[in-house]
Structures are given as C-alpha cells and as structure tokens.
Design a protein around this motif. Structure first.
Motif, mmCIF file in Angstrom:
data_model
loop_
_atom_site.group_PDB
_atom_site.id
_atom_site.type_symbol
_atom_site.label_atom_id
_atom_site.label_comp_id
_atom_site.label_asym_id
_atom_site.label_seq_id
_atom_site.Cartn_x
_atom_site.Cartn_y
_atom_site.Cartn_z
ATOM 1 N N SER A 52 35.983 30.298 47.683
ATOM 2 C CA SER A 52 35.775 31.684 47.247
ATOM 3 C C SER A 52 34.293 32.020 47.342
ATOM 4 O O SER A 52 33.446 31.161 47.079
ATOM 5 C CB SER A 52 36.218 31.839 45.789
ATOM 6 O OG SER A 52 35.790 33.069 45.257
ATOM 7 N N THR A 53 34.003 33.246 47.690
ATOM 8 C CA THR A 53 32.633 33.766 47.543
ATOM 9 C C THR A 53 32.646 34.860 46.489
ATOM 10 O O THR A 53 31.993 34.758 45.450
ATOM 11 C CB THR A 53 32.118 34.334 48.893
ATOM 12 O OG1 THR A 53 32.023 33.250 49.813
ATOM 13 C CG2 THR A 53 30.749 34.989 48.731
ATOM 14 N N ARG A 54 33.419 35.922 46.752
ATOM 15 C CA ARG A 54 33.372 37.111 45.901
ATOM 16 C C ARG A 54 33.828 36.836 44.469
ATOM 17 O O ARG A 54 33.150 37.223 43.512
ATOM 18 C CB ARG A 54 34.285 38.198 46.491
ATOM 19 C CG ARG A 54 33.809 38.786 47.759
ATOM 20 C CD ARG A 54 34.984 39.341 48.557
ATOM 21 N NE ARG A 54 34.551 39.742 49.872
ATOM 22 C CZ ARG A 54 34.260 38.892 50.854
ATOM 23 N NH1 ARG A 54 34.380 37.596 50.684
ATOM 24 N NH2 ARG A 54 33.850 39.343 52.018
ATOM 25 N N THR A 55 35.005 36.243 44.350
ATOM 26 C CA THR A 55 35.592 36.100 43.013
ATOM 27 C C THR A 55 34.742 35.170 42.151
ATOM 28 O O THR A 55 34.411 35.489 41.004
ATOM 29 C CB THR A 55 37.041 35.580 43.131
ATOM 30 O OG1 THR A 55 37.713 36.366 44.108
ATOM 31 C CG2 THR A 55 37.764 35.651 41.812
ATOM 32 N N ARG A 104 40.883 29.210 40.107
ATOM 33 C CA ARG A 104 41.607 29.563 41.342
ATOM 34 C C ARG A 104 42.349 28.315 41.807
ATOM 35 O O ARG A 104 41.760 27.228 41.871
ATOM 36 C CB ARG A 104 40.655 30.030 42.444
ATOM 37 C CG ARG A 104 41.363 30.168 43.796
ATOM 38 C CD ARG A 104 40.536 30.853 44.843
ATOM 39 N NE ARG A 104 40.415 32.270 44.571
ATOM 40 C CZ ARG A 104 39.872 33.145 45.428
ATOM 41 N NH1 ARG A 104 39.425 32.724 46.602
ATOM 42 N NH2 ARG A 104 39.790 34.417 45.123
ATOM 43 N N HIS A 132 46.545 37.873 42.235
ATOM 44 C CA HIS A 132 45.078 37.922 42.130
ATOM 45 C C HIS A 132 44.786 39.184 41.302
ATOM 46 O O HIS A 132 44.294 40.196 41.803
ATOM 47 C CB HIS A 132 44.480 38.013 43.533
ATOM 48 C CG HIS A 132 43.008 37.721 43.604
ATOM 49 N ND1 HIS A 132 42.218 37.543 42.499
ATOM 50 C CD2 HIS A 132 42.185 37.592 44.684
ATOM 51 C CE1 HIS A 132 40.976 37.308 42.887
ATOM 52 N NE2 HIS A 132 40.926 37.332 44.205
ATOM 53 N N GLN A 135 41.441 41.158 41.256
ATOM 54 C CA GLN A 135 41.156 41.888 42.502
ATOM 55 C C GLN A 135 41.878 43.232 42.493
ATOM 56 O O GLN A 135 41.301 44.261 42.849
ATOM 57 C CB GLN A 135 41.598 41.057 43.717
ATOM 58 C CG GLN A 135 41.373 41.752 45.056
ATOM 59 C CD GLN A 135 39.910 41.859 45.461
ATOM 60 O OE1 GLN A 135 39.165 40.891 45.356
ATOM 61 N NE2 GLN A 135 39.489 43.022 45.937
ATOM 62 N N PRO A 253 40.200 43.599 50.617
ATOM 63 C CA PRO A 253 39.714 42.751 49.517
ATOM 64 C C PRO A 253 38.709 41.706 49.981
ATOM 65 O O PRO A 253 37.985 41.136 49.160
ATOM 66 C CB PRO A 253 40.996 42.079 49.001
ATOM 67 C CG PRO A 253 41.946 42.128 50.156
ATOM 68 C CD PRO A 253 41.607 43.375 50.923
ATOM 69 N N GLY A 254 38.672 41.458 51.299
ATOM 70 C CA GLY A 254 37.805 40.418 51.832
ATOM 71 C C GLY A 254 38.383 39.045 51.535
ATOM 72 O O GLY A 254 39.254 38.914 50.688
HETATM 73 N N1 CP Z 1 38.787 38.856 47.638
HETATM 74 C C1 CP Z 1 38.582 37.564 47.337
HETATM 75 O O1 CP Z 1 39.289 36.951 46.556
HETATM 76 O O2 CP Z 1 37.509 37.008 48.001
HETATM 77 P P1 CP Z 1 36.995 35.516 47.816
HETATM 78 O O3 CP Z 1 38.035 34.601 48.416
HETATM 79 O O4 CP Z 1 35.669 35.475 48.577
HETATM 80 O O5 CP Z 1 36.825 35.246 46.354
#
Ligand code: CP
Length: 297
Positions: A52-55, A104, A132, A135, A253-254
């Motif tokens: 993961s980056t964002r979460t 996660r 999720h 998100q 959501p990326g």
């Molecule tokens: N949208 C999302 O969950 O991105 P990450 O996998 O980067 O957390």
C-alpha cells in the motif's frame, strides 16, 4: 455503530456515515481544532500484510494530525518471516500500548476474527476483495466537494469490479446512501450482483455524474488474459474523454496503471478528481480514527 472497530460498511448506519462525512468536511475546512489528542498521545499502528502507498501513509498522516503517536509495522522485516503468527504479532503491539491498529490483509473475515480477540480498535485498511470501507468514504467525501447530495448520484464503476474491494464497499455505501450505482466491464470482471446493474461504456460516458475507473487486479486473477484491446474497449483515453459528458467527474481509487485502464492526459484532465481523492483521504481517515478512539479511550 460498534465504536471500537471500523471493518465493514455493513456494520454502520446512514446516520453514522453522515456523521463521519460531516467530520471529514470539518477537518478538511479546518473548523475543528487539531491536534485533538495531544495530551493522551494514544498509539496507532499500521499493520499492512499487503502492499500500500495511499492507505498506509494517509492513515499515518491522519493519526499524526490528530496528535497520536504512530508505530508502523513493517512485514518485510518482521518476525512473521520467522513464522510468528499474525495473532501473536498483534498481541505484541497491544502489550506495547497500541490502542488502534489499521490492518490490510488478503484473507476475508480475518478482521472480524481479530477484532473479537483484542481490546485494540481494529480498522480496515482493505480486506481481500471484500471491502475497503475507508476508501469508499473518502470517495464520498470527494464527491460531496462537487455534488450537493449522494442520494441519486449516478456513479458508474468501470473495469475489474469483481476483484475490487473498493467496488464492493461502494455497493455497501450505495445501499446506505441511495447512490445510483452501475457497473461496466467485460463479463468475467463482474459478479452476478454487479451484472444486474451492467451498462455499456458508451452509456456510462453519456449519462454518469461520476465515472470511476478501476485497475485490473492482476494479483487476484488465477488465469492470465490478453489486455491488448482493454484500453480501447473499457479504458478511458483522450478519444473517449471527448465523448464524456462535460459535467461528469472522473475518479480512480489508485494505484492506476497508465496505458491499461487510463491514460496520463485523462488523469491530469480538468474533469479528474483523482489527486483530490488522495487529498481527501487525510480528513476522512482522521474522522474514522477519531470515531474509533471514542470506543477505546
Ligand atoms: N486506493 C488504495 O487502497 O491505494 P493503496 O493500495 O496505495 O493503499
């Protein structure tokens, strides 16, 4: 709402969602004084068993903005690689004084099982293909920056909906908030329930308030498949952008895979809310952490 944990949107009410989104808006506009927990300094750990980056980073930043301490658990250098169980690893961080743990994981239903065994607040950072929820809420907070209400909003999710935990949480959210949710994609990318609300890409481009593109979840597919024509058939490129209703917003959501389901000019176009979604992740996750802290402090 069970104040201790935040695992699925199936556990919350429309009223709970409304309160979190209002608090996210207040944090975003700076109308609540932060940090709220400077004196107690509770500890939050990010316990991510998948990439993961964002979460991960936004939960860490949201916790810091609230005045919490943050203790990141890094699986690559952890004793899980020396066969320690997830349960014992979590017990370790609980004994160290962690009060909230954002997890996660790949396994579905694991979070509820873990939550039943610990006094820590368990917050979902994404669970298999199942959900999720944070998100979906940050997406809703982003939508509310541009639309009056969620009720009746025409949201089309395009792509690998069947394997997407984000799509599944949007199904939960749509039921709660009255969002008009439709799905687009090849048949093998839609579950039976999603197929009931299937529309064509052309219809999605013409009639949606929001088109949400999804990455192909290659890591969750058993068989490989040809993606040669995917962008042309189901992706969003400059050609399709010309046919998009001018008032329609684009979300994702990326992480996005440029050239697969979306192109760079689309990501950066004036109709795109993709970077705004990342920005809204902080106030929304602050609101979620704030709620869960009320259940464990
Ligand atoms: N949208 C999302 O969950 O991105 P990450 O996998 O980067 O957390």
């Amino acid at each position: 709402m069970n104040k201790k944990d935040f695992i699925h949107l199936q556990q919350v009410t429309k009223d709970d969602v409304g309160k979190i989104l209002q608090k996210a808006k207040d944090f975003h506009r700076g109308t609540i004084k932060v940090p709220l927990f400077f004196e107690q300094k509770p500890v939050l750990s990010t316990f991510f068993l998948e990439n993961s980056t964002r979460t991960k980073l936004s939960f860490q930043k949201a916790a810091m903005d609230l005045g919490l301490h943050v203790l990141p658990f890094e699986i690559g250098s952890s004793s899980i690689n020396k066969s320690e169980t997830i349960e014992d690893s979590l017990r370790c961080i609980e004994e160290m004084g962690v009060r909230l743990c954002v997890i996660r994981c790949k396994e579905e239903e694991l979070l509820s099982e873990l939550a039943a065994k610990t006094s820590m607040s368990i917050i979902s950072g994404g669970e298999g293909t199942k959900s999720h929820p944070s998100q979906a809420l940050l997406d809703a907070a982003t939508m509310l920056n541009h639309f009056e209400n969620l009720k009746g909003l025409k949201l089309s999710i395009v792509g690998d909906c069947k394997h997407s935990r984000v799509a599944h949480s949007h199904m939960d959210l749509a039921k709660l908030m009255g969002i008009d949710l439709r799905f687009c994609g090849p048949d093998h990318f839609l579950s039976d329930e999603q197929a009931l609300a299937k529309i064509s890409v052309e219809e999605a481009l013409e009639s949606s308030d929001i088109v949400m593109m999804l990455r192909i979840q290659f890591e969750r597919h058993q068989n490989s498949f040809d993606t040669k024509d995917y962008l042309r058939e189901f992706g969003l490129d400059e050609l399709k952008l010309k046919n998009l209703n001018p008032s329609c917003k684009i979300m994702h959501p990326g992480p996005f895979n440029i050239g697969n389901e979306i192109t760079r000019p689309v990501v950066e176009s004036s109709q795109s809310l993709i970077w705004e979604q990342v920005k809204m992740s902080i106030p929304t996750r602050m609101a979620i952490i704030n709620d869960c802290l009320e259940g464990v402090l």
